[in-house]
Write an enzyme that holds these catalytic residues in place. Structure first.
Site, short mmCIF file in Angstrom:
data_model
loop_
_atom_site.label_atom_id
_atom_site.label_comp_id
_atom_site.label_asym_id
_atom_site.label_seq_id
_atom_site.Cartn_x
_atom_site.Cartn_y
_atom_site.Cartn_z
N SER A 199 4.55 -2.84 -4.38
CA SER A 199 5.07 -3.37 -3.40
C SER A 199 6.55 -3.30 -3.35
CB SER A 199 4.12 -4.33 -2.70
OG SER A 199 4.68 -4.37 -1.34
N ASP A 230 -0.53 -0.38 0.10
CA ASP A 230 -0.03 -1.30 -0.82
C ASP A 230 -0.73 -1.59 -2.11
OD1 ASP A 230 1.22 -3.71 -1.99
OD2 ASP A 230 2.11 -3.92 0.02
#
Length: 789
Positions: free
Chosen positions: A118, A262
């Protein structure tokens, strides 16, 4: 060798001495001389051999010594532990990674491998591509995160047709099979994609992340299977985007057939993956949230983060034990979208790293102290050899290149590339846009990946109120690919005090000529006062008449982009104009009821960043229209032309203060037999048609003439976000044929001023203005709501 040489030497000596005894004295003397010479040469040879052997021995010894030193150096390198850095995800809290990197660089730590998830993948990817900590800090301080999250598309990226349509509607809903859908409300992340592409230009051709200046990997999550996906090859920007595609905020990213979001969903701290690269020591930075209590779970973002953390926090317990230097910044008071607190979060990262500084220093000594240099960023210029994209069902290659605004063989900058991609994104015709620059000799090929938006029909809604058209509700139906590729059909139905419609059909062909058709009906009822009443009732001694105005206009036109900035076009127009008034005493109460046929041409330029409250930009519009024929209800028509132009410039003075300066001019060419096309000024907040124009200080449609010159200035200050206060002034000379004399350069005959407040909302601007003029005995208050239509 020596014993053999000596044996040969003794044999030759005996032979020479035997001959010397038997031969004559002269011969003996001669032979003795030859023997002496041969012996001297023999000993010289022996000395030369010894010299050669000594030299070989010396250099062999030196080579052995050099090899020994090299081996020692390799052993020293082996002794230095390979250090891997693991950066977790955490949204804005990932700014703490920058602070940690600053401290690691200060300590002289060289990072050999990086793994991130991320936000950790974004910062880690930039660090791996060569940037040092201070450069990354500068990058993030310059980034507008509001625009990044909202996937901001500059107004300048929209074509003139797109600007008009996007500034009318408050709500846009997909519409299919007579059912209204729910908008996606997900960002494609093109703002971020363009930014990262420019930042990683030095490594744009690297496809194996192990070959980056620092080997790198990041983690994504296959949204269909829930499996972890290791991203260590391919397009670096695409990998970082996939790893940071926060669910519900950004659309998933497709890589090699996998739909990725993600990586924090499955692995927010890729420690084992970094060890597998060869790391001996792991420095880990953990910026993810702890589980929140019920009272803190107040919005959807926090709930989603909590769901993500349920699994990762449990896994972290074992991962922390396997981390050699564990750094946990104290960022409990910040959220995943606290981008406005970036500097504070960076300091928290520094503090956390300094808390374990002694442990960090044990990893380095004077012999292996490392200072990472600043990355020398490659040129901003790109030479595009080819533009490659898959064949599309609904859009031609010319359309795509027209949106990019450059062709194969062009030399462009990254800003030009960003502008082109924004132009494609602004069309809303593509649900997915990505690109990659492939090496082609010394040049680059642009590989575009475009996925067409499956929704081709939209229902759009808008609201508006002003003093001329009064209240109105706008219903729009837009359909793409009605008849041809690249086309769009749009129908506005405006319901309220005055029914109106606007039908548009447009085919856009990029650099080639585009064409379209437009049909528009406008009507309103208005009490017309003072000087303009004579325009509509020439033979009536009235100061006030009530007018019903109806204008039906049909246009067929073509247009093209001129020098890649201006819109140039022209076409044919049919207009039906009807004006009547119950105030008049004739039987039908009709003032005008005629059909008009004309030719028109125009040139436009618009770089305003905001139509209603611009901070910067330039606007220009020039029009020429020639009326050739009419059904001539008044029996006075003769062919004539009207020319008009408008220019305005906006600039930021300081912080939230801006100034906008504009000028308008228009005049009649030839006969003035049709006064209904005169320039009519007054009022504010309505949709302009024909030759109607705003003028502060005067009521709607108050003053008229067949030529005019107007100047205006507005000072605007944004007191709070989207809240504006402004002060305006305008001045004009207006009348009949003012440019045939010096009247147009004399002191302004008309002037007006206004002070106002404006609020930017989802339905458009809400404005209120108090207006007055020295020439008028009363002031006017104008109130408008929503986009002007």
């Amino acid at each position: 060798m020596r014993p053999i040489q000596l044996s040969i030497s003794n044999t030759r000596s005996k032979r020479f001495f035997s001959i010397a005894k038997k031969g004559a004295s002269k011969v003996a003397l001669f032979l003795q001389e030859k023997i002496s010479f041969c012996l001297s040469q023999f000993f010289i040879s022996i000395w030369g051999v010894q010299l050669v052997l000594f030299t070989l021995l010396f250099f062999n010894t030196q080579n052995s010594f050099s090899q020994e030193n090299s081996e020692n150096a390799k052993q020293d390198e082996v002794k230095r532990p390979k250090i891997g850095l693991v950066l977790s995800g955490g949204g804005a809290k990932g700014f703490a990674h920058i602070g940690v990197l600053k401290v690691l660089e200060e300590a002289g730590i060289k990072i050999d491998y990086i793994g991130g998830t991320s936000m950790g993948s974004i910062i880690g990817g930039l660090y791996a591509s060569g940037y040092n900590a201070s450069q990354i800090d500068s990058i993030f301080k310059r980034t507008n995160f509001d625009e990044l999250i909202n996937d901001y598309i500059p107004r300048s990226s929209k074509n003139f047709y797109g600007k008009k349509n996007d500034e009318l509607y408050a709500i846009v809903l997909p519409f299919s099979n007579f059912r209204v859908g729910i908008p996606e409300a997900l960002s494609k992340g093109m703002y971020n994609y363009n930014l990262l592409s420019s930042l990683t230009r030095n490594v744009r051709h690297v496809r194996d992340f192990n070959k980056l200046p620092t080997p790198f990997l990041c983690i994504g999550t296959n949204i269909e299977t829930g499996e972890e996906v290791l991203l260590n090859k391919g397009n670096l920007v695409q990998a970082m985007m996939a790893s940071a595609a926060f669910p519900s905020l950004f659309t998933p990213v497709e890589i090699d057939g996998n739909l990725l979001v993600d990586g924090g969903v499955v692995n927010n701290y890729p420690i084992q993956e970094v060890r597998n690269l060869g790391a001996d020591i792991i420095i880990g930075v953990d910026v993810q949230d702890d589980l929140m209590k019920r009272k803190n779970l107040k919005n959807a973002t926090r709930i989603l983060v909590q769901i993500t953390n349920l699994q990762s926090i449990d896994k972290m317990k074992s991962k922390i034990k396997n981390t050699d230097v564990y750094i946990k910044p104290d960022i409990r008071d910040y959220g995943v979208i606290s981008f406005d607190k970036g500097e504070e979060i960076i300091r928290k990262g520094e503090e956390a790293a300094f808390a374990v500084y002694e442990k960090i220093k044990t990893l380095v000594n004077e012999d292996n102290f490392y200072k990472k240099p600043k990355l020398k960023i490659a040129t901003d210029t790109l030479e595009i050899e080819k533009i490659n994209s898959d064949r599309l069902d609904n859009y031609t290659r010319e359309y795509i290149r027209g949106k990019l605004r450059f062709k194969p063989g062009s030399t462009i900058t990254y800003d030009d590339l960003k502008t082109g991609i924004n132009n494609l994104n602004a069309t809303q015709n593509f649900s997915t846009i990505s690109y990659c620059l492939q090496p082609d000799g010394t040049k680059d090929d642009l590989d575009l990946v475009l996925k067409e938006n499956p929704t081709q029909t939209f229902l759009k809604l808008g609201l508006h109120y002003d003093g001329l058209y009064k209240s109105a509700i706008l219903l729009n139906l837009t359909h793409k690919k009605t008849f041809l590729k690249n086309d769009i059909t749009s129908l506005d139905i405006i319901l309220g005090d005055n029914f109106r419609y606007d039908l548009n059909y447009y085919v856009e062909n990029g650099f080639n000529i585009s064409f379209g058709f437009r049909s528009r009906l406008n009507q309103f009822n208005r009490n017309v006062t003072t000087s303009i009443s004579s325009l509509f009732a020439e033979n009536q001694a009235l100061n006030l008449i009530n007018v019903d105005f109806l204008d039906l206009t049909n246009q067929a036109y073509f247009q093209t982009i001129f020098v890649q900035k201006f819109l140039m076009g022209g076409g044919l127009e049919y207009k039906y104009l009807k004006i009547n008034s119950p105030t008049l005493s004739n039987t039908e109460n009709i003032i005008e009821k005629s059909n008009y046929f004309s030719l028109f041409g125009y040139l436009k330029y618009d770089s305003f960043d905001n139509k209603y409250f611009p901070h910067t930009g330039l606007y220009f519009s020039g029009d020429l229209q020639t009326y050739l024929a009419s059904s001539d209800y008044t029996k006075q028509f003769q062919p004539f032309s009207i020319a008009k132009a408008e220019i305005a410039i906006a600039r930021t003075l300081f912080r939230k203060a801006t100034i906008k300066i504009g000028a308008d001019a228009g005049f009649n060419i030839g006969s003035d037999s049709v006064p209904f096309f005169d320039f009519i000024l007054g009022g504010y907040g309505y949709s302009k048609i024909n030759n109607f124009n705003y003028f502060y200080g005067y009521d709607f449609l108050s003053i008229a003439g067949n030529s005019f010159l107007k100047a205006d200035i507005t000072l605007d200050y944004e007191i709070l976000k989207k809240n504006h206060v402004n002060l305006s002034a305008n001045f004009a000379n207006l009348g009949d044929d003012i440019f045939t004399s010096v009247d147009w350069v004399s002191m302004p005959k008309y002037s007006g001023y206004a002070v106002g407040y404006g609020l930017e909302t989802i339905i458009g601007p809400i404005e209120i203005k108090q207006s007055w003029s020295p020439q008028m005995s009363k002031s006017f208050t104008w109130f408008s709501i929503g986009f002007h239509f």
